[in-house]
Design a protein around this motif. Structure first.
Motif, PDB file in Angstrom:
ATOM      1  N   ASP A 174       0.806  -1.216   0.000  1.00 13.75           N
ATOM      2  CA  ASP A 174       0.000   0.000   0.000  1.00 13.75           C
ATOM      3  C   ASP A 174       0.841   1.268   0.000  1.00 13.75           C
ATOM      4  OD1 ASP A 174       0.980  -0.526   2.531  1.00 13.75           O
ATOM      5  OD2 ASP A 174      -0.748   0.310   3.571  1.00 13.75           O
ATOM      6  N   MET A 175       2.156   1.112  -0.054  1.00 17.84           N
ATOM      7  CA  MET A 175       3.049   2.268  -0.060  1.00 17.84           C
ATOM      8  C   MET A 175       3.114   2.896  -1.458  1.00 17.84           C
ATOM      9  SD  MET A 175       4.851   3.362   2.634  1.00 17.84           S
ATOM     10  CE  MET A 175       5.497   2.897   4.234  1.00 17.84           C
ATOM     11  N   ASP A 176       3.451   4.170  -1.478  1.00 18.62           N
ATOM     12  CA  ASP A 176       3.679   4.881  -2.728  1.00 18.62           C
ATOM     13  C   ASP A 176       4.719   4.119  -3.555  1.00 18.62           C
ATOM     14  OD1 ASP A 176       5.139   6.818  -4.506  1.00 18.62           O
ATOM     15  OD2 ASP A 176       3.723   8.256  -3.640  1.00 18.62           O
ATOM     16  N   PRO A 177       4.484   3.889  -4.854  1.00 23.20           N
ATOM     17  CA  PRO A 177       5.461   3.173  -5.684  1.00 23.20           C
ATOM     18  C   PRO A 177       6.854   3.803  -5.655  1.00 23.20           C
ATOM     19  CG  PRO A 177       3.380   3.386  -6.847  1.00 23.20           C
ATOM     20  CD  PRO A 177       3.256   4.207  -5.612  1.00 23.20           C
ATOM     21  N   TRP A 178       6.918   5.136  -5.542  1.00 23.30           N
ATOM     22  CA  TRP A 178       8.218   5.809  -5.467  1.00 23.30           C
ATOM     23  C   TRP A 178       8.991   5.356  -4.242  1.00 23.30           C
ATOM     24  CZ3 TRP A 178      10.696   9.094  -2.047  1.00 23.30           C
ATOM     25  CH2 TRP A 178      11.787   9.805  -2.551  1.00 23.30           C
ATOM     26  N   ARG A 180       8.733   2.385  -2.711  1.00 19.04           N
ATOM     27  CA  ARG A 180       9.225   1.024  -2.909  1.00 19.04           C
ATOM     28  C   ARG A 180      10.433   1.011  -3.841  1.00 19.04           C
ATOM     29  NH1 ARG A 180       3.659   0.092  -3.397  1.00 19.04           N
ATOM     30  NH2 ARG A 180       3.836  -0.449  -5.613  1.00 19.04           N
ATOM     31  N   THR A 181      10.429   1.894  -4.830  1.00 23.77           N
ATOM     32  CA  THR A 181      11.558   1.966  -5.760  1.00 23.77           C
ATOM     33  C   THR A 181      12.831   2.454  -5.070  1.00 23.77           C
ATOM     34  OG1 THR A 181      10.109   2.376  -7.646  1.00 23.77           O
ATOM     35  CG2 THR A 181      12.410   3.057  -7.874  1.00 23.77           C
ATOM     36  N   HIS A 182      12.682   3.405  -4.155  1.00 23.09           N
ATOM     37  CA  HIS A 182      13.846   4.070  -3.567  1.00 23.09           C
ATOM     38  C   HIS A 182      14.067   3.696  -2.099  1.00 23.09           C
ATOM     39  CE1 HIS A 182      14.439   6.572  -7.097  1.00 23.09           C
ATOM     40  NE2 HIS A 182      13.156   6.887  -7.081  1.00 23.09           N
ATOM     41  N   LEU A 183      13.461   2.624  -1.637  1.00 22.47           N
ATOM     42  CA  LEU A 183      13.519   2.285  -0.216  1.00 22.47           C
ATOM     43  C   LEU A 183      14.954   2.095   0.274  1.00 22.47           C
ATOM     44  CD1 LEU A 183      11.952   1.710   2.352  1.00 22.47           C
ATOM     45  CD2 LEU A 183      11.692  -0.668   1.607  1.00 22.47           C
ATOM     46  N   THR A 184      15.787   1.429  -0.500  1.00 23.90           N
ATOM     47  CA  THR A 184      17.174   1.196  -0.077  1.00 23.90           C
ATOM     48  C   THR A 184      17.922   2.505   0.082  1.00 23.90           C
ATOM     49  OG1 THR A 184      17.224  -0.971  -1.162  1.00 23.90           O
ATOM     50  CG2 THR A 184      19.351   0.073  -0.675  1.00 23.90           C
ATOM     51  N   ALA A 185      17.743   3.419  -0.861  1.00 27.85           N
ATOM     52  CA  ALA A 185      18.430   4.717  -0.776  1.00 27.85           C
ATOM     53  C   ALA A 185      17.901   5.546   0.385  1.00 27.85           C
ATOM     54  CB  ALA A 185      18.267   5.471  -2.092  1.00 27.85           C
ATOM     55  N   LEU A 186      16.593   5.497   0.638  1.00 27.53           N
ATOM     56  CA  LEU A 186      16.008   6.225   1.766  1.00 27.53           C
ATOM     57  C   LEU A 186      16.571   5.699   3.087  1.00 27.53           C
ATOM     58  CD1 LEU A 186      12.317   6.306   0.497  1.00 27.53           C
ATOM     59  CD2 LEU A 186      13.740   8.335   0.873  1.00 27.53           C
ATOM     60  N   ALA A 187      16.649   4.369   3.201  1.00 29.64           N
ATOM     61  CA  ALA A 187      17.173   3.760   4.423  1.00 29.64           C
ATOM     62  C   ALA A 187      18.635   4.116   4.640  1.00 29.64           C
ATOM     63  CB  ALA A 187      16.993   2.247   4.366  1.00 29.64           C
ATOM     64  N   ALA A 308       5.161  13.945   0.115  1.00 27.84           N
ATOM     65  CA  ALA A 308       4.915  14.818  -1.038  1.00 27.84           C
ATOM     66  C   ALA A 308       5.944  15.951  -1.079  1.00 27.84           C
ATOM     67  CB  ALA A 308       3.495  15.376  -0.975  1.00 27.84           C
ATOM     68  N   TRP A 309       6.241  16.526   0.092  1.00 31.08           N
ATOM     69  CA  TRP A 309       7.252  17.589   0.169  1.00 31.08           C
ATOM     70  C   TRP A 309       8.623  17.050  -0.229  1.00 31.08           C
ATOM     71  CZ3 TRP A 309       8.829  20.259   5.420  1.00 31.08           C
ATOM     72  CH2 TRP A 309       9.705  21.311   5.155  1.00 31.08           C
ATOM     73  N   LEU A 310       8.972  15.864   0.257  1.00 31.00           N
ATOM     74  CA  LEU A 310      10.261  15.262  -0.068  1.00 31.00           C
ATOM     75  C   LEU A 310      10.407  15.045  -1.564  1.00 31.00           C
ATOM     76  CD1 LEU A 310      12.916  13.912   0.735  1.00 31.00           C
ATOM     77  CD2 LEU A 310      11.613  11.791   1.139  1.00 31.00           C
ATOM     78  N   LYS A 311       9.373  14.532  -2.195  1.00 27.08           N
ATOM     79  CA  LYS A 311       9.437  14.298  -3.638  1.00 27.08           C
ATOM     80  C   LYS A 311       9.577  15.612  -4.401  1.00 27.08           C
ATOM     81  CE  LYS A 311       6.472  11.108  -5.096  1.00 27.08           C
ATOM     82  NZ  LYS A 311       5.203  10.338  -5.151  1.00 27.08           N
ATOM     83  N   THR A 312       8.972  16.677  -3.866  1.00 29.95           N
ATOM     84  CA  THR A 312       9.140  17.995  -4.478  1.00 29.95           C
ATOM     85  C   THR A 312      10.593  18.445  -4.396  1.00 29.95           C
ATOM     86  OG1 THR A 312       6.877  18.681  -4.001  1.00 29.95           O
ATOM     87  CG2 THR A 312       8.493  20.432  -4.315  1.00 29.95           C
ATOM     88  N   ARG A 313      11.204  18.293  -3.217  1.00 32.57           N
ATOM     89  CA  ARG A 313      12.598  18.706  -3.047  1.00 32.57           C
ATOM     90  C   ARG A 313      13.547  17.893  -3.923  1.00 32.57           C
ATOM     91  NH1 ARG A 313      13.995  22.257   0.931  1.00 32.57           N
ATOM     92  NH2 ARG A 313      16.150  21.501   0.846  1.00 32.57           N
ATOM     93  N   LEU A 314      13.209  16.626  -4.143  1.00 37.22           N
ATOM     94  CA  LEU A 314      14.060  15.765  -4.967  1.00 37.22           C
ATOM     95  C   LEU A 314      13.646  15.783  -6.422  1.00 37.22           C
ATOM     96  CD1 LEU A 314      14.314  12.692  -2.566  1.00 37.22           C
ATOM     97  CD2 LEU A 314      16.108  14.358  -3.079  1.00 37.22           C
ATOM     98  N   ALA A 315      12.617  16.555  -6.751  1.00 39.12           N
ATOM     99  CA  ALA A 315      12.106  16.644  -8.121  1.00 39.12           C
ATOM    100  C   ALA A 315      11.808  15.262  -8.679  1.00 39.12           C
ATOM    101  CB  ALA A 315      13.109  17.375  -9.011  1.00 39.12           C
ATOM    102  N   GLY A 316      11.320  14.376  -7.803  1.00 38.04           N
ATOM    103  CA  GLY A 316      10.953  13.030  -8.243  1.00 38.04           C
ATOM    104  C   GLY A 316      12.121  12.113  -8.480  1.00 38.04           C
ATOM    105  N   GLY A 317      13.349  12.579  -8.220  1.00 42.15           N
ATOM    106  CA  GLY A 317      14.536  11.778  -8.474  1.00 42.15           C
ATOM    107  C   GLY A 317      14.906  10.893  -7.287  1.00 42.15           C
ATOM    108  N   SER A 318      16.161  10.459  -7.286  1.00 39.27           N
ATOM    109  CA  SER A 318      16.630   9.538  -6.263  1.00 39.27           C
ATOM    110  C   SER A 318      17.044  10.291  -5.002  1.00 39.27           C
ATOM    111  CB  SER A 318      17.834   8.745  -6.778  1.00 39.27           C
ATOM    112  OG  SER A 318      18.433   7.997  -5.735  1.00 39.27           O
ATOM    113  N   PRO A 319      16.780   9.696  -3.820  1.00 38.63           N
ATOM    114  CA  PRO A 319      17.224  10.305  -2.568  1.00 38.63           C
ATOM    115  C   PRO A 319      18.666   9.939  -2.221  1.00 38.63           C
ATOM    116  CG  PRO A 319      15.881   8.390  -2.114  1.00 38.63           C
ATOM    117  CD  PRO A 319      15.883   8.550  -3.610  1.00 38.63           C
ATOM    118  N   ALA A 320      19.377   9.285  -3.126  1.00 40.97           N
ATOM    119  CA  ALA A 320      20.728   8.796  -2.797  1.00 40.97           C
ATOM    120  C   ALA A 320      21.652   9.918  -2.377  1.00 40.97           C
ATOM    121  CB  ALA A 320      21.316   8.036  -3.978  1.00 40.97           C
ATOM    122  N   GLY A 321      21.446  11.140  -2.905  1.00 41.55           N
ATOM    123  CA  GLY A 321      22.243  12.293  -2.480  1.00 41.55           C
ATOM    124  C   GLY A 321      23.650  12.295  -3.055  1.00 41.55           C
TER     125      GLY A 321
END
Length: 321
Positions: A174-178, A180-187, A308-321
């Motif tokens: 039930d999580m946002d697909p984004w 699930r895609t970026h869970l490893t980078a977020l962690a 939603a705010w986080l995705k805005t700051r990342l412009a929908g890209g990867s959170p890997a930084g």
């Protein structure tokens, strides 16, 4: 937009406090309580009551029994310690007394003549609160001696979710697909939250509408169990997802324009937001604590706005930084 979820626990009434405890409190206050008006807002399964005393004075009582919720009792004890850190002039209620018999924990504060902001947020009231948040950060910089940094424990949400996904205990379907895609980078990135939010301001660390009272002089900030040493912009970051959830403007717009955020390192803000988002979304999946039926939906709604705010700051890209 997420639904506006009430910040409300199951309150106890003043008369439900054992008579011996009430008697000890009245002795500290110096007069008998003749009226107690329960306050419904806020997350606590205990007593939150405005008291009128026989001598005409007033006070505010927060009380909880560890039999009802051990964590709430521990938080009351922490708030007592934090109240001692607040320097004179802090826009917070003055501590009048306390009681702790190992089971019942009670804090007595001055009764502030004010009210919570309207929800959904009214623009003029939000402007007043945002200005007061700026003044609060100025007043509490540098942080008083004894203020501790935020522990790492709250910022493990993404790692806990990743572990649950990996071992099959939570498929996160039930999580946002984004997510699930970026869970490893977020962690991975949330591991850096402690460094990102480090600073020399005493932050309230739990600002939202139900922890604020509007007064004729501006605003007073109540409920300080989470206070910690952090960056000057941390309180603003923590507050804005709830503002958005409760009918306010875009968090990014408010954050960028606020004086407390000026000079903030963009990557540190994003890292902190990653940690905050993971905390909300992980905690929202846990069972509700005793007496707090709306806490998990409230955290879920905050988490959705933070995401939603986080995705805005990342412009929908990867959170890997």
């Amino acid at each position: 937009m997420s639904a506006i979820v009430p910040a409300q626990g199951v309150r106890m009434e003043w008369q439900e406090i054992p008579a011996t405890v009430r008697g000890a409190l009245e002795q500290q206050l110096g007069a008998r309580v003749v009226e107690a008006a329960t306050q419904r807002g806020g997350f606590s399964p205990g007593v939150a009551a405005r008291l009128r005393l026989a001598d005409g004075t007033r006070a505010f009582a927060k009380a909880v029994s560890a039999e009802v919720n051990e964590q709430s009792a521990a938080m009351h004890r922490t708030e007592l310690a934090n109240a001692a850190l607040l320097p004179p002039g802090t826009p917070a209620p003055r501590l009048l007394g306390s009681y702790d018999d190992g089971l019942w924990v009670v804090l007595l504060f001055e009764d502030v003549a004010g009210r919570q902001p309207h929800v959904p947020w009214v623009p003029a009231e939000l402007d007043r609160v945002l200005a007061a948040v700026g003044r609060l950060s100025e007043r509490l910089t540098p942080a008083p001696d004894g203020a501790e940094p935020l522990p790492d424990e709250p910022f493990k949400g993404w790692r806990l979710l990743a572990a649950a996904h990996a071992d099959g205990t939570d498929d996160l379907a039930d999580m946002d697909p984004w997510v699930r895609t970026h869970l490893t980078a977020l962690a991975a990135r949330e591991r850096d939250c402690g460094r990102a939010i480090a600073g020399d301001t005493l932050a309230h660390a739990d600002l939202r509408a139900d922890n604020i009272l509007l007064t004729d002089a501006g605003a007073v900030f109540v409920d300080w169990p989470h206070a910690c040493r952090a960056a000057r912009w941390f309180d603003l970051l923590v507050m804005l997802p709830s503002v958005a959830m409760q009918g306010g403007p875009s968090p990014e717009t408010l954050f960028a324009a606020h004086p407390a955020a000026q000079g903030a390192v963009a990557e540190d803000v994003t890292t902190a937001l990653i940690g905050l988002t993971g905390m909300f979304l992980d905690q929202a999946r846990r069972p509700a604590p005793p007496g707090l039926p709306t806490l998990r939906p409230f955290q879920q709604a905050q988490g959705e706005q933070a995401l939603a705010w986080l995705k805005t700051r990342l412009a929908g890209g990867s959170p890997a930084g």
